[in-house]
Scaffold this motif. Structure first.
Motif, PDB file in Angstrom:
ATOM      1  N   SER A   1      68.647  44.845 -27.432  1.00 38.53           N
ATOM      2  CA  SER A   1      67.584  45.609 -27.964  1.00 38.53           C
ATOM      3  C   SER A   1      66.816  44.971 -28.984  1.00 38.53           C
ATOM      4  O   SER A   1      67.370  44.261 -30.060  1.00 38.53           O
ATOM      5  CB  SER A   1      68.206  46.934 -28.592  1.00 38.53           C
ATOM      6  OG  SER A   1      67.483  47.474 -29.590  1.00 38.53           O
TER       7      SER A   1
ATOM      8  N   GLU B   1      73.043  52.506 -32.493  1.00 35.01           N
ATOM      9  CA  GLU B   1      72.222  51.808 -33.351  1.00 35.01           C
ATOM     10  C   GLU B   1      72.065  52.156 -34.884  1.00 35.01           C
ATOM     11  O   GLU B   1      71.873  51.580 -35.602  1.00 35.01           O
ATOM     12  CB  GLU B   1      70.539  51.914 -32.846  1.00 35.01           C
ATOM     13  CG  GLU B   1      69.706  50.773 -33.347  1.00 35.01           C
ATOM     14  CD  GLU B   1      68.357  51.025 -32.806  1.00 35.01           C
ATOM     15  OE1 GLU B   1      67.410  51.204 -33.758  1.00 35.01           O
ATOM     16  OE2 GLU B   1      68.193  51.045 -31.690  1.00 35.01           O
TER      17      GLU B   1
ATOM     18  N   ALA C   1      64.826  45.980 -31.485  1.00 33.36           N
ATOM     19  CA  ALA C   1      65.014  46.397 -32.785  1.00 33.36           C
ATOM     20  C   ALA C   1      66.451  46.300 -33.145  1.00 33.36           C
ATOM     21  O   ALA C   1      66.568  46.019 -34.594  1.00 33.36           O
ATOM     22  CB  ALA C   1      65.152  48.117 -32.569  1.00 33.36           C
ATOM     23  N   THR C   2      67.700  46.291 -32.732  1.00 28.20           N
ATOM     24  CA  THR C   2      68.807  45.900 -33.161  1.00 28.20           C
ATOM     25  C   THR C   2      68.883  44.310 -33.666  1.00 28.20           C
ATOM     26  O   THR C   2      69.145  43.901 -34.715  1.00 28.20           O
ATOM     27  CB  THR C   2      69.946  46.183 -32.137  1.00 28.20           C
ATOM     28  OG1 THR C   2      69.931  47.385 -31.868  1.00 28.20           O
ATOM     29  CG2 THR C   2      71.277  45.779 -32.849  1.00 28.20           C
TER      30      THR C   2
ATOM     31  N   LYS D   1      66.248  42.660 -34.534  1.00 29.45           N
ATOM     32  CA  LYS D   1      65.556  42.640 -36.081  1.00 29.45           C
ATOM     33  C   LYS D   1      66.428  42.943 -37.213  1.00 29.45           C
ATOM     34  O   LYS D   1      66.393  42.319 -38.020  1.00 29.45           O
ATOM     35  CB  LYS D   1      64.326  43.562 -35.989  1.00 29.45           C
ATOM     36  CG  LYS D   1      63.302  43.391 -37.035  1.00 29.45           C
ATOM     37  CD  LYS D   1      62.198  44.015 -37.112  1.00 29.45           C
ATOM     38  CE  LYS D   1      61.439  43.997 -38.271  1.00 29.45           C
ATOM     39  NZ  LYS D   1      61.975  43.818 -39.629  1.00 29.45           N
TER      40      LYS D   1
END
Length: 206
Positions: free
Chosen positions: A61, A29, A63-64, A66
């Motif tokens: 993921s 990440e 978060a990724t 986003k």
């Protein structure tokens, strides 16, 4: 190396996967943002592998995902190289259907907020969420623009409409994966929309 621009970030490897997708798959990440900031294309596709980094991020993921959306990622990314060849009856996976299938609620939420088409491919995202018993995601998609009269993907399946497909979920009522809370919410939502749901007996668990 990135600051010296010695690497073309959008050249895929021998199997058609670009560096950004590899960083996502390998769960690096910390490498994703620098790659994006130095020109890695979140929508890159190759002839050998039509899955863009957006598809990988949707699978991997929230978060990724986003990060990719914040850097121009296409919320309607589809795993097909040439979209002129799209067949709605045999749709490829999309970022939305992949996130729905994996049960990433936050990813589904972000994609829809950015304009992902919940009806694409005869509601493949809805169908895939139900197949994997992620009924909370199913309900979210139903409330955010799904056409309740649509025949669901796959279109050759006997249970075509949403209420018929839900009966398949109810048959697994006696298994740990069944989510009674979300199931009842969907039944109530359908009733509000004038769709009567006919309950079925759950299968016996041996």
């Amino acid at each position: 190396m990135l600051s010296e621009k010695k690497v073309d970030l959008n050249i895929p490897n021998d199997v058609g996967i670009p560096l950004l997708s590899l960083a996502i798959v390998w769960d690096r990440e910390g490498a994703v943002l620098p790659l994006l900031e130095h020109g890695a294309n979140p929508n890159f596709k190759s002839v050998l592998n039509p899955e863009s980094p957006m598809i990988y991020a949707a699978r991997q993921s929230p978060a990724t995902l986003k990060l990719l959306l914040d850097h121009g990622g296409d919320p309607n990314a589809k795993a097909i190289y040439d979209e002129s060849l799209l067949d709605e009856n045999h749709p490829p996976e999309s970022a939305l259907s992949v996130a729905a299938k994996k049960g990433h609620f936050k990813s589904v939420e972000m994609l829809v907020e950015k304009g992902a088409d919940v009806n694409f491919g005869h509601g493949r995202a809805v169908s895939d969420s139900m197949t994997q018993d992620h009924l909370g995601i199913t309900l979210f998609l139903l409330k955010n623009g799904f056409d309740l009269s649509m025949e669901l993907y796959p279109t050759g399946y006997e249970a075509k409409l949403i209420q018929e497909r839900l009966q398949i979920n109810e048959r697994s009522r006696n298994t740990p994966r069944f989510n009674e809370w979300d199931f009842n919410k969907i039944v109530s939502f359908l009733k509000e929309k004038g769709i009567e749901y006919k309950h079925v007996k759950p299968d016996k668990v041996h």
